[in-house]
Design a protein around this motif. Structure first.
Motif, PDB file in Angstrom:
ATOM      1  N   PHE A  34      12.892   9.119  13.841  1.00 20.86           N
ATOM      2  CA  PHE A  34      13.316  10.356  13.190  1.00 20.86           C
ATOM      3  C   PHE A  34      13.649  11.345  14.283  1.00 20.86           C
ATOM      4  O   PHE A  34      12.843  11.609  15.180  1.00 20.86           O
ATOM      5  CB  PHE A  34      12.202  10.913  12.288  1.00 20.86           C
ATOM      6  N   ARG A  35      14.883  11.883  14.238  1.00 24.85           N
ATOM      7  CA  ARG A  35      15.313  12.887  15.205  1.00 24.85           C
ATOM      8  C   ARG A  35      16.233  13.878  14.505  1.00 24.85           C
ATOM      9  O   ARG A  35      16.955  13.527  13.588  1.00 24.85           O
ATOM     10  CB  ARG A  35      16.082  12.242  16.363  1.00 24.85           C
ATOM     11  N   VAL A  36      16.207  15.081  15.012  1.00 24.58           N
ATOM     12  CA  VAL A  36      17.060  16.132  14.464  1.00 24.58           C
ATOM     13  C   VAL A  36      17.721  16.861  15.619  1.00 24.58           C
ATOM     14  O   VAL A  36      17.053  17.259  16.573  1.00 24.58           O
ATOM     15  CB  VAL A  36      16.227  17.142  13.635  1.00 24.58           C
ATOM     16  N   ASP A  37      19.038  17.018  15.545  1.00 25.13           N
ATOM     17  CA  ASP A  37      19.735  17.918  16.453  1.00 25.13           C
ATOM     18  C   ASP A  37      20.866  18.570  15.666  1.00 25.13           C
ATOM     19  O   ASP A  37      21.030  18.305  14.477  1.00 25.13           O
ATOM     20  CB  ASP A  37      20.222  17.216  17.726  1.00 25.13           C
ATOM     21  N   LYS A  38      21.630  19.434  16.291  1.00 21.44           N
ATOM     22  CA  LYS A  38      22.658  20.215  15.584  1.00 21.44           C
ATOM     23  C   LYS A  38      23.718  19.348  14.911  1.00 21.44           C
ATOM     24  O   LYS A  38      24.304  19.745  13.919  1.00 21.44           O
ATOM     25  CB  LYS A  38      23.349  21.170  16.548  1.00 21.44           C
ATOM     26  N   ASN A  39      23.982  18.178  15.461  1.00 18.79           N
ATOM     27  CA  ASN A  39      25.078  17.342  14.969  1.00 18.79           C
ATOM     28  C   ASN A  39      24.664  16.174  14.097  1.00 18.79           C
ATOM     29  O   ASN A  39      25.498  15.610  13.393  1.00 18.79           O
ATOM     30  CB  ASN A  39      25.885  16.795  16.157  1.00 18.79           C
ATOM     31  N   ARG A  40      23.396  15.805  14.151  1.00 17.59           N
ATOM     32  CA  ARG A  40      23.000  14.588  13.445  1.00 17.59           C
ATOM     33  C   ARG A  40      21.507  14.575  13.163  1.00 17.59           C
ATOM     34  O   ARG A  40      20.713  15.070  13.940  1.00 17.59           O
ATOM     35  CB  ARG A  40      23.350  13.373  14.297  1.00 17.59           C
TER      36      ARG A  40
END
Length: 163
Positions: A75-81
């Motif tokens: 699980f990862r979160v960044d501005k694009n995905r």
């Protein structure tokens, strides 16, 4: 929620609190069509989808794309995905909530399915909560279920939050 101007992210069109501004999240065309047919397009502040291409009959001005990728066990979160371990809209919704950098994420309706046909989804979600709770995304944040749940999550009565 109205008093505190809370961001409401809805995974399922329940019709609860239709007067509250909310963001509706969907991962597939079938759900997007259901939202259109139910009239939810009109009441949503924003509709967020992981679909890059949307048919013309499903496109609305408040539709927003956020990339989504599947990686088992991650699980990862960044501005694009947003990277989620399973193709479950609740996981995507939590990722969207984290993009807003909240202090608290209150969950309602994540009761879990301990038996029946959705038992496998329950296991996938329980695995997701474990990844989330042990990961870096909740450093200074709290995630709390305000309705009863079968998941291993902190629970607090919604009534205790009302002033």
């Amino acid at each position: 929620a109205k008093k505190n101007k809370s961001l409401i992210i809805e995974c399922n069109n329940t019709g609860v609190c239709p007067d509250l501004s909310r963001t509706i999240v969907t991962l597939n065309r079938v759900r997007l069509a259901e939202l259109r047919d139910s009239g939810s397009f009109k009441s949503a502040k924003e509709i967020v989808t992981a679909m890059k291409m949307v048919a013309a009959d499903l496109f609305v001005d408040n539709l927003r794309y956020i990339g989504c990728k599947l990686e088992i066990g991650n699980f990862r979160v960044d501005k694009n995905r947003i990277v989620i371990p399973s193709y479950i809209v609740g996981m995507f919704a939590v990722g969207i909530a984290l993009l807003c950098d909240p202090e608290y994420i209150y969950l309602a309706g994540f009761e879990g399915f301990i038996s029946g046909e959705k038992k496998d989804e329950h296991k996938e979600m329980q695995s997701f909560w474990k990844i989330l709770l042990q990961g870096r995304y909740l450093r200074n944040r709290k995630i709390i279920s305000v309705t009863p749940t079968h998941y291993d999550l902190p629970v607090q009565s919604v009534y205790s939050l009302i002033d």
